[in-house]
Enzyme design. Structure first.
Site, PDB file in Angstrom:
ATOM      1  CB  SER A  19     -12.447 -19.050 -13.142  1.00  0.00           C
ATOM      2  OG  SER A  19     -11.466 -19.162 -14.150  1.00  0.00           O
ATOM      3  CG  HIS A  44     -15.986 -16.234 -14.341  1.00  0.00           C
ATOM      4  ND1 HIS A  44     -16.530 -14.966 -14.317  1.00  0.00           N
ATOM      5  CD2 HIS A  44     -14.676 -16.072 -14.682  1.00  0.00           C
ATOM      6  CE1 HIS A  44     -15.600 -14.069 -14.621  1.00  0.00           C
ATOM      7  NE2 HIS A  44     -14.466 -14.711 -14.850  1.00  0.00           N
ATOM      8  CG  ASP A  46     -11.718 -16.297 -16.832  1.00  0.00           C
ATOM      9  OD1 ASP A  46     -12.126 -15.144 -16.637  1.00  0.00           O
ATOM     10  OD2 ASP A  46     -11.646 -17.156 -15.926  1.00  0.00           O
ATOM     11  CG  MET A  48      -7.854 -14.681 -21.224  1.00  0.00           C
ATOM     12  SD  MET A  48      -6.478 -15.019 -20.121  1.00  0.00           S
ATOM     13  CE  MET A  48      -7.363 -15.424 -18.602  1.00  0.00           C
ATOM     14  CG  HIS A  77     -13.772 -11.902 -17.364  1.00  0.00           C
ATOM     15  ND1 HIS A  77     -12.851 -12.168 -16.365  1.00  0.00           N
ATOM     16  CD2 HIS A  77     -13.509 -10.633 -17.766  1.00  0.00           C
ATOM     17  CE1 HIS A  77     -12.057 -11.127 -16.201  1.00  0.00           C
ATOM     18  NE2 HIS A  77     -12.427 -10.175 -17.039  1.00  0.00           N
ATOM     19  CG  MET A  79      -9.942 -10.715 -19.540  1.00  0.00           C
ATOM     20  SD  MET A  79      -9.279 -11.984 -18.451  1.00  0.00           S
ATOM     21  CE  MET A  79     -10.533 -13.230 -18.644  1.00  0.00           C
ATOM     22  CG  MET A 148     -10.313  -7.604 -13.370  1.00  0.00           C
ATOM     23  SD  MET A 148     -10.923  -9.306 -13.450  1.00  0.00           S
ATOM     24  CE  MET A 148      -9.384 -10.235 -13.433  1.00  0.00           C
ATOM     25  CG  PHE A 154      -1.412 -15.432 -16.749  1.00  0.00           C
ATOM     26  CD1 PHE A 154      -1.071 -16.490 -17.593  1.00  0.00           C
ATOM     27  CD2 PHE A 154      -1.031 -14.146 -17.097  1.00  0.00           C
ATOM     28  CE1 PHE A 154      -0.360 -16.248 -18.766  1.00  0.00           C
ATOM     29  CE2 PHE A 154      -0.312 -13.901 -18.267  1.00  0.00           C
ATOM     30  CZ  PHE A 154       0.021 -14.962 -19.103  1.00  0.00           C
ATOM     31  N   GLY A 155      -4.700 -17.332 -14.305  1.00  0.00           N
ATOM     32  CA  GLY A 155      -5.165 -17.855 -13.030  1.00  0.00           C
ATOM     33  C   GLY A 155      -3.970 -18.001 -12.088  1.00  0.00           C
ATOM     34  CG  ASP A 183     -12.083 -13.009 -12.080  1.00  0.00           C
ATOM     35  OD1 ASP A 183     -11.371 -13.914 -11.623  1.00  0.00           O
ATOM     36  OD2 ASP A 183     -12.411 -12.931 -13.277  1.00  0.00           O
ATOM     37  N   GLY A 184     -10.052 -13.087  -9.085  1.00  0.00           N
ATOM     38  CA  GLY A 184      -8.590 -13.180  -9.047  1.00  0.00           C
ATOM     39  C   GLY A 184      -8.049 -13.372  -7.640  1.00  0.00           C
ATOM     40  N   GLY A 185      -7.409 -14.503  -7.402  1.00  0.00           N
ATOM     41  CA  GLY A 185      -6.810 -14.754  -6.091  1.00  0.00           C
ATOM     42  C   GLY A 185      -7.817 -14.883  -4.963  1.00  0.00           C
ATOM     43  N   GLY A 205     -10.867 -19.808  -9.291  1.00  0.00           N
ATOM     44  CA  GLY A 205     -10.238 -20.819 -10.140  1.00  0.00           C
ATOM     45  C   GLY A 205      -9.446 -21.800  -9.304  1.00  0.00           C
TER      46      GLY A 205
END
Ligand code: DX5
Ligand code: ZN
Length: 227
Positions: A19, A44, A46, A48, A77, A79, A148, A154-155, A183-185, A205
């Site tokens: 990301s 990827h 992001d 937003m 992606h 958002m 998600m 937020f990253g 995606d995420g963490g 990320g």
């Protein structure tokens, strides 16, 4: 082209997709080269809008710049609220896959159809609080489902294990052709569980960009994701 891309990504699984949220935008060409050297199969991106999520990132110009810098597939992606307003523009900018959020539109089926008509991959994302039942009626139009594991926006957030149940459940609901992305963490502590739950594409990320070198973290994450 679309089916070739989806086959390539399926064959690349488990695949680490960086990301670019936390990359150095002042040295974008260099960042892309370093990610290519780490052998990632796609980027990827992001996007937003400061409305659907509180954060504001970048839009079409950055996607178009990246398009000139690499032949890697661009996994975009979105958002953004009412993504239907911008699908054509992100396609023109060079997106290979566009993923929208089910929470961001009144008619996800129509937007997925809009994306498919352009001949690119259509993805549908759901936030941790959104139940699978909210996307069930759209699964036949998805080339990719994005689970998600943090609230979009937020990253650097912590992984929410509710994503594991969803991945597992979705894997049993979608056909083998449909890509499952998380995606995420996602990091070296959480990636194996995601893989065991059925994820094929892992958006990462912080766990890449906190390192000076990208080759080693990408390889280590891919290894941990290999069952
Ligand atoms: C969050 C974004 C993610 C995020 C991933 O809304 O969709 O792609 O940047 O970053 P990490 O890996 O730091 O959670
Ligand atoms: Zn993302």
């Amino acid at each position: 082209m679309k089916s070739e891309l989806l086959t390539t990504l399926r064959n690349a699984a488990p695949a680490i997709l960086p990301s670019l949220l936390q990359c150095d935008f002042g040295r974008l060409a260099d960042e892309v080269q370093r990610l290519e050297a780490a052998q990632v199969p796609a980027l990827h991106l992001d996007v937003m809008d400061g409305r659907f999520v509180p954060n504001l990132t970048y839009g079409m110009p950055i996607v178009a710049s990246l398009r000139t810098l690499t032949d890697l597939p661009l996994d975009v992606h979105l958002m953004i609220e009412e993504p239907e307003r911008y699908i054509d523009q992100f396609h023109t900018a060079g997106a290979d896959i566009i993923t929208i959020h089910v929470e961001a539109t009144q008619d996800a089926r129509a937007v997925l159809q809009q994306i498919r008509k352009l001949g690119i991959g259509a993805g549908l994302a759901l936030n941790p609080a959104t139940p699978i039942s909210d996307i069930e009626s759209c699964l036949d139009l998805c080339d990719l489902v994005l689970v998600m594991s943090v609230d979009a926006g937020f990253g650097g957030q912590s992984f929410n294990p509710i994503a594991l149940e969803k991945l597992q459940q979705l894997r049993g609901m979608i056909s083998d052709d449909v890509l499952l992305e998380v995606d995420g963490g996602v990091n070296s502590d959480t990636i194996a569980a995601c893989s065991n739950a059925g994820a094929q594409l892992f958006v990462v990320g912080s766990a890449i960009f906190k390192h000076d070198d990208y080759v080693e973290p990408v390889a280590t994450l891919a290894q941990r994701a290999t069952k």
